[in-house]
Design a protein around this motif. Structure first.
Motif, mmCIF file in Angstrom:
data_model
loop_
_atom_site.group_PDB
_atom_site.id
_atom_site.type_symbol
_atom_site.label_atom_id
_atom_site.label_comp_id
_atom_site.label_asym_id
_atom_site.label_seq_id
_atom_site.Cartn_x
_atom_site.Cartn_y
_atom_site.Cartn_z
ATOM 1 N N LEU A 289 0.826 -1.211 0.000
ATOM 2 C CA LEU A 289 0.000 0.000 0.000
ATOM 3 C C LEU A 289 0.858 1.258 0.000
ATOM 4 O O LEU A 289 0.597 2.200 -0.752
ATOM 5 N N ASN A 290 1.895 1.283 0.834
ATOM 6 C CA ASN A 290 2.771 2.468 0.910
ATOM 7 C C ASN A 290 3.453 2.738 -0.428
ATOM 8 O O ASN A 290 3.617 3.891 -0.834
ATOM 9 N N GLN A 291 3.819 1.670 -1.112
ATOM 10 C CA GLN A 291 4.448 1.813 -2.425
ATOM 11 C C GLN A 291 3.469 2.389 -3.442
ATOM 12 O O GLN A 291 3.826 3.253 -4.254
ATOM 13 N N LEU A 292 2.217 1.918 -3.392
ATOM 14 C CA LEU A 292 1.187 2.440 -4.297
ATOM 15 C C LEU A 292 0.918 3.915 -4.037
ATOM 16 O O LEU A 292 0.763 4.702 -4.974
ATOM 17 N N VAL A 293 0.859 4.287 -2.764
ATOM 18 C CA VAL A 293 0.624 5.689 -2.398
ATOM 19 C C VAL A 293 1.791 6.564 -2.867
ATOM 20 O O VAL A 293 1.593 7.678 -3.375
ATOM 21 N N HIS A 294 3.004 6.039 -2.724
ATOM 22 C CA HIS A 294 4.198 6.782 -3.165
ATOM 23 C C HIS A 294 4.144 7.034 -4.675
ATOM 24 O O HIS A 294 4.435 8.139 -5.145
ATOM 25 N N LYS A 295 3.755 6.011 -5.440
ATOM 26 C CA LYS A 295 3.625 6.158 -6.900
ATOM 27 C C LYS A 295 2.525 7.159 -7.260
ATOM 28 O O LYS A 295 2.670 7.946 -8.196
ATOM 29 N N LEU A 296 1.424 7.109 -6.509
ATOM 30 C CA LEU A 296 0.307 8.034 -6.741
ATOM 31 C C LEU A 296 0.753 9.481 -6.575
ATOM 32 O O LEU A 296 0.492 10.331 -7.428
ATOM 33 N N VAL A 297 1.451 9.758 -5.476
ATOM 34 C CA VAL A 297 1.892 11.132 -5.187
ATOM 35 C C VAL A 297 2.966 11.572 -6.178
ATOM 36 O O VAL A 297 3.019 12.738 -6.586
ATOM 37 N N GLN A 298 3.827 10.621 -6.572
ATOM 38 C CA GLN A 298 4.901 10.936 -7.522
ATOM 39 C C GLN A 298 4.327 11.304 -8.899
ATOM 40 O O GLN A 298 4.815 12.224 -9.558
ATOM 41 N N LYS A 299 3.297 10.576 -9.319
ATOM 42 C CA LYS A 299 2.700 10.824 -10.631
ATOM 43 C C LYS A 299 1.768 12.026 -10.617
ATOM 44 O O LYS A 299 1.723 12.805 -11.576
ATOM 45 N N TYR A 300 0.995 12.164 -9.515
ATOM 46 C CA TYR A 300 0.039 13.277 -9.389
ATOM 47 C C TYR A 300 0.318 14.008 -8.067
ATOM 48 O O TYR A 300 -0.264 13.676 -7.025
ATOM 49 N N PRO A 301 1.228 14.988 -8.089
ATOM 50 C CA PRO A 301 1.591 15.689 -6.840
ATOM 51 C C PRO A 301 0.403 16.358 -6.146
ATOM 52 O O PRO A 301 0.413 16.521 -4.925
ATOM 53 N N ASP A 302 -0.630 16.753 -6.923
ATOM 54 C CA ASP A 302 -1.795 17.408 -6.319
ATOM 55 C C ASP A 302 -2.660 16.439 -5.512
ATOM 56 O O ASP A 302 -3.598 16.861 -4.824
ATOM 57 N N LEU A 303 -2.358 15.132 -5.577
ATOM 58 C CA LEU A 303 -3.113 14.134 -4.804
ATOM 59 C C LEU A 303 -2.361 13.703 -3.536
ATOM 60 O O LEU A 303 -2.651 12.660 -2.964
ATOM 61 N N GLU A 304 -1.425 14.527 -3.104
ATOM 62 C CA GLU A 304 -0.643 14.179 -1.902
ATOM 63 C C GLU A 304 -1.534 14.082 -0.665
ATOM 64 O O GLU A 304 -1.353 13.220 0.194
ATOM 65 N N PHE A 305 -2.516 14.971 -0.589
ATOM 66 C CA PHE A 305 -3.431 14.942 0.558
ATOM 67 C C PHE A 305 -4.215 13.625 0.600
ATOM 68 O O PHE A 305 -4.363 13.012 1.652
#
Length: 658
Positions: free
Chosen positions: A321-337
């Protein structure tokens, strides 16, 4: 002219004849060969270069076409073909640079239309809207309907983004225009209206396609799929998940040609499933995330699919899960929240409340602008952990404009009362009332409920002056409300009788509110007792005075109610009752204890044998009980006991088995 040049010109003419023939017949492979023959003889022939490039594009060989442009100097001027190949290879940014490098003002019509398509893919809808309006205004050909449809699609996206731009009415004479109009309505939350238009669009589409005899049912279903998926989305947003789920399932079963549509339907099905049907959701989220649809979806769709993938991983307790979240934030910085919320939810599941709050606090420090959302998430986290004091501290740290909003004030008052801090709740309401008096903010809306609750709270707490302030605000906003005025009089009466008297004069006279008959009835009512007590009192009075009218009927009713006690069916009044009838069974003389099977008896009969039969084999009692034994044995022969019957039945069954 020399003979060699004549032969060359003759060959070129011959090859151009072939090229024209193959081009008109749609035989593009042969057309490329003919063009190559011309280019090999005369590399400067731009028409042959252009024909070869168009043939490659028709065969969807976009990579090969770009390489040919780079190698051929005479093809450098063919900007439209180059930009189109880049657009089809999903390089819209590069295509836009190629178009802008033309430095022609105004752009030719073909480049202008291509630029509009590129801007749409890049989601620059404002510029795209202006460009399409200009194209429609300055063109008169057979493609006007297609351009209007494209413009309506741009308008739908502008509506979803919430633009202030005035969107023109484009009519609804085709099913595509009706569909785009419905998409615009769903984008602004009018799902019920959008649903109606989508049903109209579906009907129009079917009627239009059925007119063409060559169109099969499969083709019709493929065209209807996009309308039906949008309809399912509107139903889903209205909470009609069963209907939406059925449409998604039907669409996926039909396997539409549009892979982007499959991805959207799969993603929306995962949202309906939530934490149920996890295996099905995993399968569908994989279908929504394949590389083939990456360039066919817009940014909003891609982001929601990526977030849903992480949430599904949270439901399924996946280790990555942490890896998926890291990829999400890396690809879409506006989804960090969103990523932080998913991580904190994962920690909350493990009851690691401290670590979860640290994740949110760290994000709040990095992003001060989004502190409000983070603070509300922290409040929820503290409440889940049962820490009301921490939740109060976070709410108190909010800005005044947010802290004194009715919802936050209500939450704070509830938390204060939950911690038995009534004085803090009272002080908060006082400060909130004073703040609204000073600022007179109209952004919050109707504050009537807050004033009323504040007044009730202070009146119950014995703080009449503060309650009067809230009631004054209420009375100013609605002077005709007599209920508020009456409450204000009650509040004034506790600390300022003169004000109470002056305010009471504004109350309407009693005669205007009630009639004389109602007043007499109210005065005659006994207010000290409830209705049941009054009825009871009147009935006792009638019993004490038998001479009063109506007392005889009451006595008759009482007599009628008395019933004789029922006696047993075989009751004998002459028989004496059993003197031991009130004693427990074990204390009566005729009581027999249960036989203890563990105690060995001297003489035992066969199973089911009566006691008299056992006495038959006792030599000391045989003479005295002879006659009785004969009588009992004869009865037993005719009607054997239940145990004997059962044994015989079982023996028969066993014999049958062998």
């Amino acid at each position: 002219m020399s003979s060699r040049e004549e032969i060359k010109a003759q060959n070129i003419r011959q090859y151009y004849t072939e090229l024209s023939k193959f081009g008109q017949a749609g035989e593009y492979e042969k057309a490329i060969k003919s063009a190559n023959k011309i280019i090999s003889i005369a590399p400067e022939e731009v028409k042959a270069v252009h024909c070869k490039l168009v043939s490659l594009i028709q065969l969807s060989k976009f990579d090969e076409a770009l390489k040919f442009i780079e190698k051929t100097p005479s093809a450098q001027s063919l900007l439209f073909e180059k930009a189109y190949c880049e657009y089809r290879l999903n390089k819209p940014e590069v295509a836009l640079k190629t178009i802008e490098s033309a430095k022609i003002n105004p752009l030719p019509p073909n480049l202008k239309e291509l630029k509009a398509q590129v801007l749409y893919r890049l989601e620059q809808f404002d510029e795209c809207f202006n460009l399409y309006r200009d194209i429609i205004k300055n063109s008169t050909d057979d493609y006007e309907e297609e351009r209007t449809t494209n413009l309506s699609a741009v308008c739908a996206n502008l509506a979803i983004e919430g633009t202030d731009k005035k969107i023109p009415e484009l009519g609804e004479n085709t099913y595509e225009l009706v569909y785009n109009s419905a998409v615009a309505l769903s984008g602004i939350g009018k799902y019920n209206e959008a649903e109606k238009k989508l049903k109209i669009s579906e009907k129009m589409c079917r009627e239009f396609l059925e007119e063409d005899e060559a169109t099969t049912e499969e083709d019709i279903q493929n065209e209807l799929a996009i309308i039906r998926v949008q309809l399912a989305y509107c139903l889903q947003m209205q909470g009609r998940n069963k209907e939406a789920s059925a449409i998604y399932a039907e669409t996926l079963k039909n396997k539409p040609n549009d892979q982007a549509l499959t991805a959207v339907a799969s993603n929306n099905s995962v949202v309906i499933n939530k934490d149920q049907n996890v295996f099905d959701s995993k399968k569908k989220i994989r279908a929504a995330m394949i590389e083939a649809v990456e360039h066919k979806l817009n940014s909003r769709q891609k982001k929601s699919i990526a977030i849903n993938n992480c949430i599904l991983a949270l439901f399924t307790h996946q280790g990555d899960l942490n890896q998926l979240v890291h990829k999400l934030v890396q690809k879409y910085p506006d989804l960090e929240f969103n990523g932080c919320l998913i991580q904190s939810c994962s920690l909350i599941k493990e009851k690691k409340y401290k670590e979860a709050s640290e994740v949110l606090e760290k994000f709040a420090q990095k992003n001060p602008k989004s502190s409000l959302e983070i603070k509300f998430a922290l409040i929820q986290l503290h409440l889940m952990a049962g820490n009301k004091t921490k939740a109060i501290e976070v709410l108190q740290s909010l800005e005044n404009s947010t802290k004194f909003s009715p919802g936050v004030v209500s939450a704070l008052v509830s938390l204060y009362l939950g911690t038995n801090d009534k004085s803090a709740a009272s002080d908060l309401l006082k400060v909130a009332v004073d703040w609204y008096k000073q600022n007179k903010s109209t952004e919050v809306g109707d504050l009537t409920d807050m004033w009323r609750h504040a007044a009730d709270f202070h009146l119950r707490g014995g703080d009449a002056p503060t309650a009067a302030k809230s009631l004054e605000e209420l009375h100013r906003s609605n002077p005709k409300d007599m209920k508020t005025l009456a409450q204000l009089v009650i509040a004034y009466a506790q600390f300022d009788p003169k004000k109470a008297q002056d305010s009471s004069k504004k109350l309407p006279a009693l005669e205007t509110l009630t009639t004389q008959a109602e007043i007499d009835e109210l005065e005659a009512t006994n207010w000290t007792m409830i209705t049941k007590a009054v009825k009871k009192k009147t009935s006792t009075k009638s019993d004490q005075s038998p001479g009063t009218p109506g007392s005889e009927t009451a006595l008759k009713k009482m007599k009628k109610k008395k019933r004789k006690n029922k006696l047993p069916k075989y009751y004998d009044p002459n028989a004496k009752p059993d003197p031991e009838r009130w004693l427990p069974k074990q204390e009566r003389t005729g009581y027999r204890k249960k036989r203890d099977r563990r105690v060995k008896e001297v003489m035992k009969g066969s199973q089911g044998m009566a006691s008299t039969q056992a006495d038959m084999y006792d030599m000391t009692k045989a003479q005295n009980l002879g006659q009785n034994v004969k009588a009992s044995s004869s009865r037993e022969e005719t009607t054997p006991g239940p145990r004997q019957q059962q044994r015989k039945h079982q023996q028969k069954k066993k014999k049958g088995k062998h």
